[in-house]
Write a protein that holds these residues in place. Structure first.
Motif, PDB file in Angstrom:
ATOM      1  N   ALA A 188      61.512  22.455  80.356  1.00 37.95           N
ATOM      2  CA  ALA A 188      61.099  23.330  79.101  1.00 37.95           C
ATOM      3  C   ALA A 188      62.458  24.118  79.036  1.00 37.95           C
ATOM      4  O   ALA A 188      63.380  24.143  79.894  1.00 37.95           O
ATOM      5  CB  ALA A 188      60.184  24.079  79.789  1.00 37.95           C
ATOM      6  N   PHE A 189      62.719  24.538  77.784  1.00 38.25           N
ATOM      7  CA  PHE A 189      63.913  25.056  77.098  1.00 38.25           C
ATOM      8  C   PHE A 189      63.609  26.436  76.502  1.00 38.25           C
ATOM      9  O   PHE A 189      62.740  26.246  75.508  1.00 38.25           O
ATOM     10  CB  PHE A 189      64.704  24.108  76.502  1.00 38.25           C
ATOM     11  N   VAL A 190      64.780  27.433  76.550  1.00 38.31           N
ATOM     12  CA  VAL A 190      64.618  28.403  75.575  1.00 38.31           C
ATOM     13  C   VAL A 190      65.457  28.098  74.269  1.00 38.31           C
ATOM     14  O   VAL A 190      64.501  28.602  73.188  1.00 38.31           O
ATOM     15  CB  VAL A 190      65.246  29.577  76.270  1.00 38.31           C
ATOM     16  N   VAL A 191      66.011  27.164  74.195  1.00 35.36           N
ATOM     17  CA  VAL A 191      66.760  26.708  73.140  1.00 35.36           C
ATOM     18  C   VAL A 191      66.193  25.481  72.529  1.00 35.36           C
ATOM     19  O   VAL A 191      66.090  24.402  73.244  1.00 35.36           O
ATOM     20  CB  VAL A 191      68.430  26.373  73.249  1.00 35.36           C
ATOM     21  N   GLN A 192      65.680  25.356  71.353  1.00 35.22           N
ATOM     22  CA  GLN A 192      64.818  24.281  71.087  1.00 35.22           C
ATOM     23  C   GLN A 192      65.655  23.059  70.734  1.00 35.22           C
ATOM     24  O   GLN A 192      65.231  21.743  70.964  1.00 35.22           O
ATOM     25  CB  GLN A 192      64.380  24.598  69.443  1.00 35.22           C
ATOM     26  N   GLU A 193      66.993  23.003  70.331  1.00 33.16           N
ATOM     27  CA  GLU A 193      67.790  22.100  70.151  1.00 33.16           C
ATOM     28  C   GLU A 193      68.261  21.492  71.386  1.00 33.16           C
ATOM     29  O   GLU A 193      68.259  20.032  71.394  1.00 33.16           O
ATOM     30  CB  GLU A 193      69.111  22.455  69.717  1.00 33.16           C
ATOM     31  N   ASN A 194      68.102  21.837  72.625  1.00 31.62           N
ATOM     32  CA  ASN A 194      68.234  21.457  73.740  1.00 31.62           C
ATOM     33  C   ASN A 194      67.087  20.359  74.260  1.00 31.62           C
ATOM     34  O   ASN A 194      67.214  19.295  74.629  1.00 31.62           O
ATOM     35  CB  ASN A 194      68.543  22.417  74.823  1.00 31.62           C
ATOM     36  N   ALA A 195      65.918  21.090  73.820  1.00 27.02           N
ATOM     37  CA  ALA A 195      64.489  19.929  73.988  1.00 27.02           C
ATOM     38  C   ALA A 195      64.659  18.905  73.028  1.00 27.02           C
ATOM     39  O   ALA A 195      64.355  17.806  73.345  1.00 27.02           O
ATOM     40  CB  ALA A 195      63.303  20.970  73.867  1.00 27.02           C
ATOM     41  N   ARG A 196      65.129  19.116  71.889  1.00 28.00           N
ATOM     42  CA  ARG A 196      65.168  18.090  70.824  1.00 28.00           C
ATOM     43  C   ARG A 196      66.154  16.837  71.307  1.00 28.00           C
ATOM     44  O   ARG A 196      65.848  15.630  71.350  1.00 28.00           O
ATOM     45  CB  ARG A 196      65.767  18.321  69.479  1.00 28.00           C
ATOM     46  N   ARG A 197      67.229  17.291  72.001  1.00 27.44           N
ATOM     47  CA  ARG A 197      68.192  16.313  72.512  1.00 27.44           C
ATOM     48  C   ARG A 197      67.489  15.618  73.788  1.00 27.44           C
ATOM     49  O   ARG A 197      67.740  14.274  73.830  1.00 27.44           O
ATOM     50  CB  ARG A 197      69.630  17.017  73.045  1.00 27.44           C
ATOM     51  N   LEU A 198      67.101  16.370  74.661  1.00 31.09           N
ATOM     52  CA  LEU A 198      66.356  15.432  75.685  1.00 31.09           C
ATOM     53  C   LEU A 198      65.072  14.509  75.096  1.00 31.09           C
ATOM     54  O   LEU A 198      65.032  13.480  75.676  1.00 31.09           O
ATOM     55  CB  LEU A 198      65.682  16.684  76.697  1.00 31.09           C
ATOM     56  N   ARG A 199      64.518  15.046  74.396  1.00 33.53           N
ATOM     57  CA  ARG A 199      63.346  14.041  73.808  1.00 33.53           C
ATOM     58  C   ARG A 199      64.103  12.995  73.158  1.00 33.53           C
ATOM     59  O   ARG A 199      63.457  11.901  73.162  1.00 33.53           O
ATOM     60  CB  ARG A 199      62.733  15.069  72.489  1.00 33.53           C
ATOM     61  N   ASP A 200      64.928  13.098  72.434  1.00 31.54           N
ATOM     62  CA  ASP A 200      65.700  11.589  71.749  1.00 31.54           C
ATOM     63  C   ASP A 200      66.204  10.890  72.841  1.00 31.54           C
ATOM     64  O   ASP A 200      66.124   9.724  72.780  1.00 31.54           O
ATOM     65  CB  ASP A 200      66.798  12.119  71.017  1.00 31.54           C
ATOM     66  N   LYS A 201      66.835  11.312  74.022  1.00 34.84           N
ATOM     67  CA  LYS A 201      67.333  10.724  75.043  1.00 34.84           C
ATOM     68  C   LYS A 201      66.122   9.713  75.788  1.00 34.84           C
ATOM     69  O   LYS A 201      66.226   8.724  76.258  1.00 34.84           O
ATOM     70  CB  LYS A 201      68.049  11.231  76.000  1.00 34.84           C
ATOM     71  N   LEU A 202      64.868  10.614  75.891  1.00 36.94           N
ATOM     72  CA  LEU A 202      63.806   9.836  76.534  1.00 36.94           C
ATOM     73  C   LEU A 202      63.383   8.821  75.833  1.00 36.94           C
ATOM     74  O   LEU A 202      62.989   8.015  76.140  1.00 36.94           O
ATOM     75  CB  LEU A 202      62.927  11.055  77.019  1.00 36.94           C
ATOM     76  N   VAL A 203      63.279   9.179  74.554  1.00 36.09           N
ATOM     77  CA  VAL A 203      62.646   8.023  73.520  1.00 36.09           C
ATOM     78  C   VAL A 203      63.456   6.826  73.508  1.00 36.09           C
ATOM     79  O   VAL A 203      63.263   5.617  73.657  1.00 36.09           O
ATOM     80  CB  VAL A 203      62.368   8.600  72.030  1.00 36.09           C
ATOM     81  N   ALA A 204      64.923   7.112  73.535  1.00 37.88           N
ATOM     82  CA  ALA A 204      65.736   6.006  73.480  1.00 37.88           C
ATOM     83  C   ALA A 204      65.719   4.979  75.032  1.00 37.88           C
ATOM     84  O   ALA A 204      66.119   3.859  75.019  1.00 37.88           O
ATOM     85  CB  ALA A 204      67.354   6.420  73.399  1.00 37.88           C
ATOM     86  N   ARG A 205      65.300   5.885  75.917  1.00 35.54           N
ATOM     87  CA  ARG A 205      65.126   5.265  77.298  1.00 35.54           C
ATOM     88  C   ARG A 205      63.719   4.325  77.229  1.00 35.54           C
ATOM     89  O   ARG A 205      63.617   3.622  78.333  1.00 35.54           O
ATOM     90  CB  ARG A 205      65.123   6.055  78.365  1.00 35.54           C
ATOM     91  N   GLY A 206      63.083   4.337  76.433  1.00 39.66           N
ATOM     92  CA  GLY A 206      61.684   3.569  76.450  1.00 39.66           C
ATOM     93  C   GLY A 206      60.445   4.408  76.620  1.00 39.66           C
ATOM     94  O   GLY A 206      59.407   4.116  76.988  1.00 39.66           O
ATOM     95  N   PHE A 207      60.811   5.807  76.320  1.00 42.32           N
ATOM     96  CA  PHE A 207      59.379   6.703  76.293  1.00 42.32           C
ATOM     97  C   PHE A 207      59.179   7.165  74.625  1.00 42.32           C
ATOM     98  O   PHE A 207      59.435   8.334  74.611  1.00 42.32           O
ATOM     99  CB  PHE A 207      59.595   7.898  77.281  1.00 42.32           C
ATOM    100  N   PRO A 208      58.667   6.273  73.798  1.00 40.40           N
ATOM    101  CA  PRO A 208      58.277   6.542  72.354  1.00 40.40           C
ATOM    102  C   PRO A 208      57.569   7.640  72.343  1.00 40.40           C
ATOM    103  O   PRO A 208      57.421   8.209  71.159  1.00 40.40           O
ATOM    104  CB  PRO A 208      57.859   5.238  71.914  1.00 40.40           C
ATOM    105  N   GLY A 209      56.477   7.927  73.051  1.00 44.67           N
ATOM    106  CA  GLY A 209      55.506   8.988  72.930  1.00 44.67           C
ATOM    107  C   GLY A 209      55.855  10.525  73.180  1.00 44.67           C
ATOM    108  O   GLY A 209      55.281  11.353  73.081  1.00 44.67           O
ATOM    109  N   THR A 210      57.199  10.664  73.737  1.00 48.05           N
ATOM    110  CA  THR A 210      57.856  11.836  74.107  1.00 48.05           C
ATOM    111  C   THR A 210      57.587  12.895  73.051  1.00 48.05           C
ATOM    112  O   THR A 210      57.983  12.672  71.757  1.00 48.05           O
ATOM    113  CB  THR A 210      59.219  11.995  74.646  1.00 48.05           C
ATOM    114  N   ARG A 211      57.045  14.205  73.587  1.00 48.11           N
ATOM    115  CA  ARG A 211      56.880  15.262  72.325  1.00 48.11           C
ATOM    116  C   ARG A 211      57.383  16.554  72.879  1.00 48.11           C
ATOM    117  O   ARG A 211      57.753  16.587  74.056  1.00 48.11           O
ATOM    118  CB  ARG A 211      55.389  15.364  72.139  1.00 48.11           C
ATOM    119  N   ILE A 212      57.358  17.417  71.830  1.00 47.09           N
ATOM    120  CA  ILE A 212      58.005  18.765  72.283  1.00 47.09           C
ATOM    121  C   ILE A 212      56.649  19.654  71.746  1.00 47.09           C
ATOM    122  O   ILE A 212      56.319  19.681  70.472  1.00 47.09           O
ATOM    123  CB  ILE A 212      59.141  19.071  71.427  1.00 47.09           C
ATOM    124  N   THR A 213      56.355  20.503  72.689  1.00 48.75           N
ATOM    125  CA  THR A 213      55.138  21.702  72.410  1.00 48.75           C
ATOM    126  C   THR A 213      55.730  22.914  72.612  1.00 48.75           C
ATOM    127  O   THR A 213      56.890  23.167  73.420  1.00 48.75           O
ATOM    128  CB  THR A 213      53.964  21.332  73.262  1.00 48.75           C
TER     129      THR A 213
END
Length: 255
Positions: A188-213
């Motif tokens: 979890a992050f205070v900065v939304q952009e940091n959460a987006r970067r992590l989500r994109d990395k996880l999607v690229a690693r094979g977790f396509p359903g990764t979400r941000i809430t």
């Protein structure tokens, strides 16, 4: 949140500072549920592990001039009234039955029910339910009937308002069966952009359903990165174990 006293304890006027660990773990959120015992958020560093409960005491005790007589059995017990919750001020301190209080576990305080009684608590204002285990005494204020841990209050939607009318009853047999979909909260992050970067990395690693809430705690907004969705709890737990090597504090939630 309850202003409460325990037998033999008084609240100290401490200012609670949420550490970096809580920023990382974040909250499971109002629309999600913790899965007790499945990679639940860890205790702050230095908090001793919970020892086995002593089973509590059935002896009468007195708090604020009122004497309470614990029941010998919880069979068939039910009650309707106001629930409150207690959290950081008591985290890591001993409960009435000798355990260390962990605000991230599904526990509760009750004035007279036997220790280790399992209760099903229903929030009459929103219909949510949670299963808790009694391991403490209280609440001793304003005629409230139960004091919930932070995790239980969060599941029931009581954290924000602080109190809610509930119906509680003992659970004689089967435990609650959680239904999915399930997610593993990675961070979890205070900065939304940091959460987006992590989500994109996880999607690229094979977790396509990764979400941000989005969630809030103490007026601060957090962006939670959650991997899923998994159709079964065993599948989610298997992925949590795999991910815990790189994110030790990840945990499973159910939508």
């Amino acid at each position: 949140m309850s202003r409460r006293q325990r037998p033999g304890y008084t609240r100290r006027g401490l200012t609670v500072v949420l550490g970096l660990l809580l920023l990382w773990v974040g909250l499971a959120g109002c629309s999600s549920k913790y899965i007790p015992g499945i990679g639940s958020p860890s205790s702050p560093s230095g908090t001793p592990p919970s020892p086995k409960g002593k089973g509590g005491t059935y002896k009468p005790y007195t708090v604020l001039g009122q004497t309470y007589y614990p029941l010998g059995s919880a069979e068939g017990y039910s009650e309707t009234g106001v629930a409150s919750w207690y959290g950081p001020d008591f985290h890591g301190k001993k409960t009435a039955n000798g355990e260390w209080y962990d605000m991230y576990q599904m526990t509760a305080a009750h004035r007279i029910l036997p220790m280790n009684t399992r209760l099903l608590v229903r929030n009459l204002e929103n219909g949510r339910t949670a299963e808790v285990r009694v391991n403490d005494r209280g609440p001793f204020v304003n005629n409230r009937v139960i004091d919930l841990s932070y995790a239980a209050a969060d599941m029931l939607g009581v954290v924000g308002p602080g109190t809610a009318r509930v119906y509680l009853q003992t659970i004689p047999g089967e435990r609650i069966q959680y239904v999915g979909p399930f997610y593993v909260q990675y961070g979890a992050f205070v900065v939304q952009e940091n959460a987006r970067r992590l989500r994109d990395k996880l999607v690229a690693r094979g977790f396509p359903g990764t979400r941000i809430t989005m969630g809030e705690l103490g007026g601060t907004t957090y962006w939670r990165v959650q991997i899923g969705a998994f159709s079964s709890l065993p599948e989610a737990e298997a992925n949590r174990l795999r991910l815990s090597k790189e994110s030790p504090d990840c945990f499973v939630i159910a939508d």
